[in-house]
Write an enzyme that holds these catalytic residues in place. Structure first.
Site, PDB file in Angstrom:
ATOM      1  CG  ASP A  93       5.694 -12.771  13.198  1.00 41.06           C
ATOM      2  OD1 ASP A  93       5.577 -12.799  11.958  1.00 41.06           O
ATOM      3  OD2 ASP A  93       6.803 -12.780  13.779  1.00 41.06           O
ATOM      4  CB  VAL A  94       1.919 -13.221   8.558  1.00 37.22           C
ATOM      5  CG1 VAL A  94       0.650 -12.424   8.820  1.00 37.22           C
ATOM      6  CG2 VAL A  94       3.033 -12.359   7.990  1.00 37.22           C
ATOM      7  CG  ASN A 113      -0.727  -5.237   2.883  1.00 37.65           C
ATOM      8  OD1 ASN A 113      -0.363  -4.598   1.907  1.00 37.65           O
ATOM      9  ND2 ASN A 113      -0.506  -4.813   4.127  1.00 37.65           N
ATOM     10  CE1 TYR A 164       9.310  -5.437  -0.134  1.00 40.19           C
ATOM     11  CE2 TYR A 164       9.765  -4.933  -2.439  1.00 40.19           C
ATOM     12  CZ  TYR A 164       8.917  -4.894  -1.347  1.00 40.19           C
ATOM     13  OH  TYR A 164       7.668  -4.346  -1.471  1.00 40.19           O
ATOM     14  CE  LYS A 167       6.534  -7.557  -1.696  1.00 42.94           C
ATOM     15  NZ  LYS A 167       5.251  -7.731  -0.992  1.00 42.94           N
TER      16      LYS A 167
HETATM   17  C1  BGC Z   1       8.765  -1.010  -2.183  1.00 45.39           C
HETATM   18  C2  BGC Z   1       8.950   0.478  -2.081  1.00 45.39           C
HETATM   19  C3  BGC Z   1       9.290   1.064  -3.432  1.00 45.39           C
HETATM   20  C4  BGC Z   1       8.368   0.579  -4.515  1.00 45.39           C
HETATM   21  C5  BGC Z   1       8.787   1.016  -5.915  1.00 45.39           C
HETATM   22  C6  BGC Z   1       7.769  -1.298  -3.267  1.00 45.39           C
HETATM   23  O1  BGC Z   1       7.496  -2.650  -3.355  1.00 45.39           O
HETATM   24  O2  BGC Z   1       8.348  -1.528  -0.925  1.00 45.39           O
HETATM   25  O3  BGC Z   1       9.985   0.770  -1.138  1.00 45.39           O
HETATM   26  O4  BGC Z   1       9.213   2.489  -3.355  1.00 45.39           O
HETATM   27  O5  BGC Z   1       8.292  -0.818  -4.499  1.00 45.39           O
HETATM   28  O6  BGC Z   1      10.152   0.797  -6.157  1.00 45.39           O
END
Ligand code: BGC
Length: 267
Positions: free
Chosen positions: A65-66, A92, A165, A169
Site C-alpha cells: 500500500d503506497v 501511478n 482528487y 493532482k
Molecule cells: C479521472 C477520471 C476522469 C478523467 C477526466 C481522471 O484523472 O480519474 O475519472 O474521467 O480524469 O476527467
C-alpha cells in the site's frame, strides 16, 4: 514498438489494472524488467505478470500500500535485493472517493491524499535514494534514474465534486516540479503524464452507458476516449534516453480535453 529500455529495471505502482497495467506492459515490451506493484488484488497482478512473461518480458509482482511508509520501504528493499537497482519509477497508483465538499468525510479526503500524493512522495523518496546511490551507469541509460508521476488533467482543471482528487493532482504537479529541480544535479529526470479520460475502472460511470459516453465526448475534441496504451506509449518515450533533455514537464495526453472545448463554438 522500439525496444529502448533493455537492461533497465522499472517499478510501476498500481499496475494490476487500468493505466498502470498499460504502462507496465509497454515498459516490458520496450525491454525493461518491471515490478508490478499492487495493493489488494493479487490475482490481477499475477495476470499482468503472466501476460508480460508470455510476451517475452520479465516481471514480478510485489504487494504494498503506497500510502504506508513501512510497506513502501519493504517493496523497494525486495526489488533492490532481487534486481540490484532501479532505473525507472512510475508513480501511478491513484484512486477517487468522490463527494460534494459539504458531504466529504475526513476519511475520503485522507484516503485520496494518502494514496495519490503521500504515496507519490514515499515512492519518489525511496527511488531517489537508490538512484543517487547507483549514479549514471554507462550502457544502461544517460540518466541515473527516471521518475514519472501519473497525474491528471485535473492538475489544472478544477473538478466540482472531487476536491480531494483535484487537490491531490494539483499537489502532485508542484511536487513533481520541485523534486525535478532538486534531483537534476543527480542526473535524475522527473516528469509527469497528465492523462485525460482513459477507459479504465476508475471512471467506468463516465463511459459505460451510451448516454454517459456521449456526454463525456463533448469534453474531448479528438472525439474518442483514451485507452491505457495511449499512456503506455507516452511513458516509454518519456523514460527513454530519446527524451533525455525533457525534465520537469507534465505531458498532457488527453485528446485535447485541456483546450477549453466549450469554446470551440461561440465565446
Ligand atoms: C479521472 C477520471 C476522469 C478523467 C477526466 C481522471 O484523472 O480519474 O475519472 O474521467 O480524469 O476527467
Amino acid at each position: 514498438m522500439e525496444a529502448s529500455l533493455h537492461g533497465q529495471k522499472a517499478l510501476v505502482t498500481g499496475a494490476s489494472s487500468g493505466i498502470g497495467e498499460g504502462i507496465a506492459r509497454a515498459l516490458a515490451a520496450a525491454g525493461a524488467a518491471v515490478v508490478v506493484n499492487y495493493a489488494s488484488n493479487p490475482d490481477s497482478a499475477t495476470r499482468v505478470v503472466a501476460g508480460i512473461k508470455k510476451a517475452g518480458g520479465e516481471a514480478r509482482a510485489i504487494r504494498a500500500d503506497v500510502a504506508k511508509e513501512a510497506e513502501v520501504e519493504a517493496m523497494f528493499a525486495e526489488m533492490l535485493a532481487a534486481w540490484g537497482r532501479i532505473d525507472i519509477l512510475v508513480s501511478n497508483a491513484g484512486l477517487q472517493r468522490d463527494a460534494a465538499l459539504t458531504e466529504m468525510t475526513l476519511e475520503q479526503w485522507n484516503t485520496v491524499l494518502g494514496v495519490n500524493l503521500t504515496g507519490t512522495f514515499l515512492c519518489t523518496r525511496a527511488a531517489a535514494r537508490a538512484m543517487i546511490r547507483q549514479g549514471v551507469v554507462a550502457g544502461v541509460s544517460k540518466a541515473a534514474g527516471k521518475i514519472l508521476c501519473i497525474s491528471s488533467v485535473h492538475e489544472v482543471i478544477p473538478w466540482a465534486g472531487h476536491a480531494n482528487y483535484a487537490a491531490s493532482k494539483g499537489g502532485m504537479k508542484l511536487f513533481m516540479q520541485t523534486v525535478a529541480q532538486e534531483l537534476a544535479p543527480h542526473r535524475i529526470r522527473v516528469n509527469a503524464i497528465a492523462p485525460g479520460a482513459i477507459q479504465t475502472p476508475i471512471n467506468r460511470a463516465a463511459w459505460e452507458t451510451p448516454e454517459a459516453l456521449k456526454s463525456l465526448l463533448t469534453l474531448i475534441p479528438y472525439g474518442r476516449i483514451g485507452v491505457p496504451d495511449d499512456i503506455g506509449h507516452a511513458a516509454v518515450w518519456l523514460v527513454s534516453d530519446t527524451a533525455d533533455y525533457v525534465h520537469g514537464q507534465s505531458l498532457f495526453v488527453d485528446g485535447g480535453m485541456t483546450l477549453y472545448p466549450e469554446f470551440a463554438h461561440g465565446g
